[in-house]
Design a protein around this motif. Structure first.
Motif, short mmCIF file in Angstrom:
data_model
loop_
_atom_site.label_atom_id
_atom_site.label_comp_id
_atom_site.label_asym_id
_atom_site.label_seq_id
_atom_site.Cartn_x
_atom_site.Cartn_y
_atom_site.Cartn_z
N HIS A 59 3.29 0.79 26.29
CA HIS A 59 2.72 -0.56 26.13
C HIS A 59 2.80 -1.37 27.42
N PHE A 60 3.82 -1.12 28.22
CA PHE A 60 4.02 -1.87 29.47
C PHE A 60 4.32 -0.86 30.58
N ALA A 61 3.46 -0.83 31.58
CA ALA A 61 3.59 0.19 32.62
C ALA A 61 4.91 0.09 33.38
N HIS A 62 5.44 -1.12 33.48
CA HIS A 62 6.70 -1.35 34.18
C HIS A 62 7.24 -2.72 33.78
N ARG A 63 8.40 -3.05 34.29
CA ARG A 63 9.07 -4.29 33.91
C ARG A 63 8.21 -5.52 34.22
N THR A 64 7.56 -5.51 35.38
CA THR A 64 6.73 -6.65 35.75
C THR A 64 5.60 -6.86 34.75
N ALA A 65 5.03 -5.76 34.26
CA ALA A 65 3.96 -5.88 33.26
C ALA A 65 4.49 -6.51 31.97
N LEU A 66 5.72 -6.15 31.59
CA LEU A 66 6.34 -6.76 30.41
C LEU A 66 6.56 -8.25 30.62
N LEU A 67 7.11 -8.61 31.78
CA LEU A 67 7.35 -10.03 32.07
C LEU A 67 6.04 -10.81 32.11
N ALA A 68 5.01 -10.20 32.68
CA ALA A 68 3.71 -10.88 32.75
C ALA A 68 3.15 -11.10 31.35
N ALA A 69 3.29 -10.10 30.47
CA ALA A 69 2.80 -10.25 29.09
C ALA A 69 3.57 -11.36 28.38
N LEU A 70 4.88 -11.43 28.61
CA LEU A 70 5.68 -12.49 28.01
C LEU A 70 5.27 -13.84 28.58
N ALA A 71 5.10 -13.91 29.89
CA ALA A 71 4.68 -15.16 30.53
C ALA A 71 3.33 -15.62 29.97
N ASP A 72 2.40 -14.69 29.81
CA ASP A 72 1.09 -15.06 29.30
C ASP A 72 1.19 -15.61 27.88
N SER A 73 2.05 -15.01 27.06
CA SER A 73 2.22 -15.52 25.69
C SER A 73 2.78 -16.94 25.69
N LEU A 74 3.64 -17.24 26.66
CA LEU A 74 4.19 -18.60 26.76
C LEU A 74 3.13 -19.58 27.27
N HIS A 75 2.29 -19.12 28.20
CA HIS A 75 1.18 -19.97 28.66
C HIS A 75 0.21 -20.24 27.51
N VAL A 76 0.04 -19.26 26.62
CA VAL A 76 -0.81 -19.46 25.45
C VAL A 76 -0.23 -20.57 24.58
#
Length: 210
Positions: A59-76
């Motif tokens: 689901h997440f290629a690496h840790r940064t991708a996970l953090l980015a997905a979390l950040a995007d959900s917070l921006h939403v």
């Protein structure tokens, strides 16, 4: 010989039925809110969820991708609040003021999540524009709102005002969440007084009513 007993059903886990991504984001949010994003480990997160690390990497290629997905959900979340403000407050200037206070309130309530959302690892990742669509959507929404709040200004001028608006709010939020506002700076002022000043500075002079 006694009949074999049926095996007990395995407890339903949040990653069953294709929900691993959502469960990982929820667990990552809690971990970051508690310990900060620097401590977040894909291996530890997988262990907490009871899956192999390889399952997370699907689901997440690496840790940064996970953090980015979390950040995007917070921006939403912030974008949803901004859109709700516009629906509830038709006066553009007032809607901008409420948006400013909402942002400051979020940063104060969730300091470690706030730091993660704008950390260099997330915001300056080479694929950040693709991974953070809600950030640009928020900007576009604020730009449209700013064009109504600051009538008479062309698009470029409104964009410049928005940079000043954002810089003021982000700077104050960063100072406050990092504990950089010392007692010799703020004296006995209440937080509300400081916030009023910051929001007024961010918005700038109010246009004359026409």
């Amino acid at each position: 010989m006694p009949a074999a007993q049926p095996l007990a059903a395995a407890p339903d886990r949040p990653y069953h039925h294709g929900r691993l991504r959502e469960a990982a984001l929820a667990a990552a949010r809690q971990a970051v809110a508690t310990d900060g994003h620097q401590a977040l480990s894909m291996r530890q997160l997988a262990q907490q969820l009871g899956v192999a690390p390889s399952a997370l990497y699907k689901h997440f290629a690496h840790r940064t991708a996970l953090l980015a997905a979390l950040a995007d959900s917070l921006h939403v979340e912030l974008l949803d609040r901004l859109l709700a403000t516009q629906r509830e407050e038709p006066q553009a200037w007032r809607a901008m003021e409420v948006a400013a206070r909402t942002f400051l309130g979020f940063a104060q309530a969730h300091p470690l999540l706030f730091r993660m959302m704008y950390d260099d690892e997330v915001i300056n990742d080479p694929d950040a524009e693709n991974r953070l669509p809600a950030l640009q959507a928020t900007y576009d929404t604020l730009l449209a709102l700013g064009q109504r709040a600051w009538p008479g200004l062309d698009r470029a001028s409104v964009q410049q005002r928005l940079i000043g608006f954002w810089s003021t709010l982000f700077g104050f939020a960063t100072l406050r969440t990092h504990g950089m506002l010392k007692s010799y700076m703020v004296g006995a002022w209440q937080q509300g007084v400081l916030e009023d000043q910051v929001v007024a500075t961010a918005l700038g002079p109010r246009p004359e009513a026409r």
